[in-house]
Scaffold this motif. Structure first.
Motif, PDB file in Angstrom:
ATOM      1  N   TRP A 310      73.258  23.927  12.658  1.00  0.00           N
ATOM      2  CA  TRP A 310      73.564  22.593  13.158  1.00  0.00           C
ATOM      3  C   TRP A 310      72.478  22.204  14.144  1.00  0.00           C
ATOM      4  O   TRP A 310      72.316  22.841  15.192  1.00  0.00           O
ATOM      5  CB  TRP A 310      74.934  22.591  13.842  1.00  0.00           C
ATOM      6  CG  TRP A 310      75.256  21.333  14.597  1.00  0.00           C
ATOM      7  CD1 TRP A 310      74.902  20.055  14.277  1.00  0.00           C
ATOM      8  CD2 TRP A 310      75.999  21.226  15.824  1.00  0.00           C
ATOM      9  NE1 TRP A 310      75.380  19.155  15.210  1.00  0.00           N
ATOM     10  CE2 TRP A 310      76.054  19.857  16.165  1.00  0.00           C
ATOM     11  CE3 TRP A 310      76.627  22.160  16.652  1.00  0.00           C
ATOM     12  CZ2 TRP A 310      76.714  19.412  17.316  1.00  0.00           C
ATOM     13  CZ3 TRP A 310      77.279  21.707  17.781  1.00  0.00           C
ATOM     14  CH2 TRP A 310      77.325  20.349  18.112  1.00  0.00           C
ATOM     15  N   LYS A 312      71.111  19.427  16.723  1.00  0.00           N
ATOM     16  CA  LYS A 312      71.642  18.339  17.547  1.00  0.00           C
ATOM     17  C   LYS A 312      70.514  17.365  17.905  1.00  0.00           C
ATOM     18  O   LYS A 312      69.471  17.790  18.418  1.00  0.00           O
ATOM     19  CB  LYS A 312      72.286  18.913  18.816  1.00  0.00           C
ATOM     20  CG  LYS A 312      73.516  19.754  18.523  1.00  0.00           C
ATOM     21  CD  LYS A 312      74.025  20.498  19.748  1.00  0.00           C
ATOM     22  CE  LYS A 312      73.529  21.921  19.782  1.00  0.00           C
ATOM     23  NZ  LYS A 312      74.180  22.718  20.827  1.00  0.00           N
ATOM     24  N   TYR A 331      69.832  23.866  18.426  1.00  0.00           N
ATOM     25  CA  TYR A 331      70.593  24.179  17.223  1.00  0.00           C
ATOM     26  C   TYR A 331      71.575  25.311  17.472  1.00  0.00           C
ATOM     27  O   TYR A 331      71.421  26.094  18.406  1.00  0.00           O
ATOM     28  CB  TYR A 331      69.653  24.547  16.067  1.00  0.00           C
ATOM     29  CG  TYR A 331      68.758  25.744  16.322  1.00  0.00           C
ATOM     30  CD1 TYR A 331      69.207  27.049  16.105  1.00  0.00           C
ATOM     31  CD2 TYR A 331      67.451  25.577  16.771  1.00  0.00           C
ATOM     32  CE1 TYR A 331      68.386  28.146  16.337  1.00  0.00           C
ATOM     33  CE2 TYR A 331      66.626  26.665  17.008  1.00  0.00           C
ATOM     34  CZ  TYR A 331      67.098  27.949  16.781  1.00  0.00           C
ATOM     35  OH  TYR A 331      66.280  29.035  17.028  1.00  0.00           O
ATOM     36  N   SER A 360      73.332  16.058  13.411  1.00  0.00           N
ATOM     37  CA  SER A 360      74.266  15.065  13.956  1.00  0.00           C
ATOM     38  C   SER A 360      73.988  14.828  15.428  1.00  0.00           C
ATOM     39  O   SER A 360      73.367  15.660  16.106  1.00  0.00           O
ATOM     40  CB  SER A 360      75.720  15.509  13.770  1.00  0.00           C
ATOM     41  OG  SER A 360      76.067  16.527  14.686  1.00  0.00           O
ATOM     42  N   PRO A 362      75.468  15.018  18.900  1.00  0.00           N
ATOM     43  CA  PRO A 362      76.591  15.809  19.420  1.00  0.00           C
ATOM     44  C   PRO A 362      77.476  15.005  20.363  1.00  0.00           C
ATOM     45  O   PRO A 362      77.038  14.013  20.953  1.00  0.00           O
ATOM     46  CB  PRO A 362      75.896  16.936  20.173  1.00  0.00           C
ATOM     47  CG  PRO A 362      74.621  16.303  20.657  1.00  0.00           C
ATOM     48  CD  PRO A 362      74.196  15.358  19.564  1.00  0.00           C
ATOM     49  N   LYS A 369      82.302  20.942  18.355  1.00  0.00           N
ATOM     50  CA  LYS A 369      81.543  21.048  17.117  1.00  0.00           C
ATOM     51  C   LYS A 369      81.807  19.858  16.191  1.00  0.00           C
ATOM     52  O   LYS A 369      82.871  19.236  16.254  1.00  0.00           O
ATOM     53  CB  LYS A 369      81.912  22.344  16.378  1.00  0.00           C
ATOM     54  CG  LYS A 369      81.777  23.616  17.201  1.00  0.00           C
ATOM     55  CD  LYS A 369      80.348  23.865  17.641  1.00  0.00           C
ATOM     56  CE  LYS A 369      80.141  25.287  18.147  1.00  0.00           C
ATOM     57  NZ  LYS A 369      80.964  25.621  19.327  1.00  0.00           N
TER      58      LYS A 369
END
Length: 422
Positions: A310, A312, A331, A360, A362, A369
């Protein structure tokens, strides 16, 4: 739909939209009045990379390179450099391994996101920025505070549970189908089924909470987790966001941490259906990642499948901090595996790809999350049973468990849209 872009590199996800879509029609169960709720203003207003106020002030100050860059910087430069320990060395090597993939995938996904209008160009003048003031203000929202955790602890005492034995033999579980009451009864150690087609506003513990459509949840202490086993459901996907031991969390007491040994005792084998997809959030510490890959997964009869990340970013598509920052990485990592009920099971889920990136903006609240439900749906059977462990919010169509499972459902984290739906 929270997935804005899907490509062979991964996804761009709108976290805020993923939340708001569930509360377009919301009502109290004893009322006909319908209202729209959206996420509280500012929670996702990340317009600039994360910086300390002092760092930001230096960026906008014309004299940043002279007198104003004094004191603290000189002290930092005088500190004696120390050799990285083994954990830091492993983290560095792992970062170097995944860095090219992360950078390439993120650049491609951001470009596709711009085509969809998901990201805008950053302002030319740093002086027009405010260092994410509204986001930092919204992040201080209290919500229910610590009352949910404290209630779970009292629930342990009430149930007489002082054992670490997680089994399916204890008859703790009460079950409530929430259809006609706007005030939740004894909410702890109780499986709540919210079968409404629309979201609901319910009252409990002196506050109001939003429940998305068709959700199920159990709020209990870790030592009462066996209550979940009695709901007679086997799950096709289990997402786990463990409360890892952390010095900062220990100091701030922001949530209850569990030891590695506690995680070994999670009854994954009793909760998972054959072929269940197991997804675990981990930090960038190699010790944690090794524990999941080489310890927890084998113990749970889970075969490792893939590693996702993920990343950010800001609303302008910039990473929230430098990719190579030694202090904080932009990340986090997910490790995916699949449960094998027996050694004779066929190889599972070859369709789950490795090295995927989720991009995405955050939430400004630490450790919250992005939702994975829309992404994981394509890897699950139709009508899949879905479970999140250590959840602090609810998802439509999912079962959620945690000792703060309603935390981010509190109305303090939302705001009403002025024009009511009639």
């Amino acid at each position: 739909m929270s997935v804005i872009v899907a490509s062979d590199k991964g996804w761009v996800v709108d976290h805020q939209q993923g939340i708001d879509v569930s509360y377009q029609v919301c009502q109290k169960l004893d009322s006909t009045e319908q209202t729209t709720y959206i996420s509280k203003q500012g929670l996702f207003a990340i317009h600039q990379p994360f910086r300390m106020d002092s760092q930001f002030d230096k960026l906008v100050s014309k004299s940043a390179k002279s007198e104003d860059a004094s004191g603290s910087d000189r002290k930092r430069r005088k500190r004696k450099r120390t050799e990285p320990n083994s954990g830091e060395q492993q983290a560095y090597l792992n970062h170097q391994r995944i860095r090219p993939m992360l950078q390439k995938a993120t650049e491609q996904l951001i470009a596709l996101g711009r085509q969809k209008g998901c990201f805008t160009e950053p302002p030319d003048d740093i002086k027009s920025a405010d260092n994410n003031l509204s986001a930092r203000t919204a992040s201080k929202t209290v919500g229910p505070g610590s009352c949910l955790r404290e209630g779970c602890r009292r629930g342990v005492m009430k149930a007489g549970q002082h054992t670490d034995n997680l089994s399916a033999n204890n008859s703790l579980l009460d079950k409530i189908d929430l259809k006609a009451c706007c005030v939740l009864p004894d909410i702890f150690n109780t499986l709540i089924d919210h079968s409404s087609e629309t979201a609901s506003v319910v009252s409990c513990l002196g506050g109001e909470y939003l429940l998305p459509p068709h959700c199920h949840f159990l709020m209990s202490d870790y030592t009462c987790l066996d209550a979940l086993l009695q709901c007679e459901r086997k799950f096709d996907v289990i997402v786990i966001d463990p409360p890892w031991e952390n010095k900062s969390v220990k100091r701030l007491k922001s949530y209850d941490m569990l030891t590695d040994w506690d995680l070994y005792k999670l009854p994954i084998k009793l909760l998972a259906a054959p072929g269940c997809l197991v997804v675990v959030w981990v930090t960038n510490r190699q010790k944690q990642q090794g524990l999941v890959r080489d310890g927890l997964f084998p113990h749970w009869s889970v075969c490792y499948l893939a590693e996702w990340h993920w990343v950010k970013v800001t609303k302008h598509g910039e990473m929230i901090c430098d990719l190579d920052s030694s202090h904080k990485k932009p990340y986090e990592t997910l490790l995916l595996g699949q449960f094998k009920a027996t050694s004779d099971d066929l190889p599972l889920s070859s369709s789950v790809p490795d090295c995927q990136v989720l991009v995405s903006v955050p939430c400004s609240i630490h450790s919250r999350k992005p939702p994975l439900n829309a992404i994981l749906k394509s890897y699950l059977p139709i009508g899949a049973q879905c479970l999140e462990l250590f959840a602090r919010n609810l998802l439509p169509g999912w079962t959620s468990w945690g000792n703060e499972v309603l935390k981010y459902q509190h109305v303090d984290f939302y705001q009403k849209v002025e024009d009511n739906i009639r």
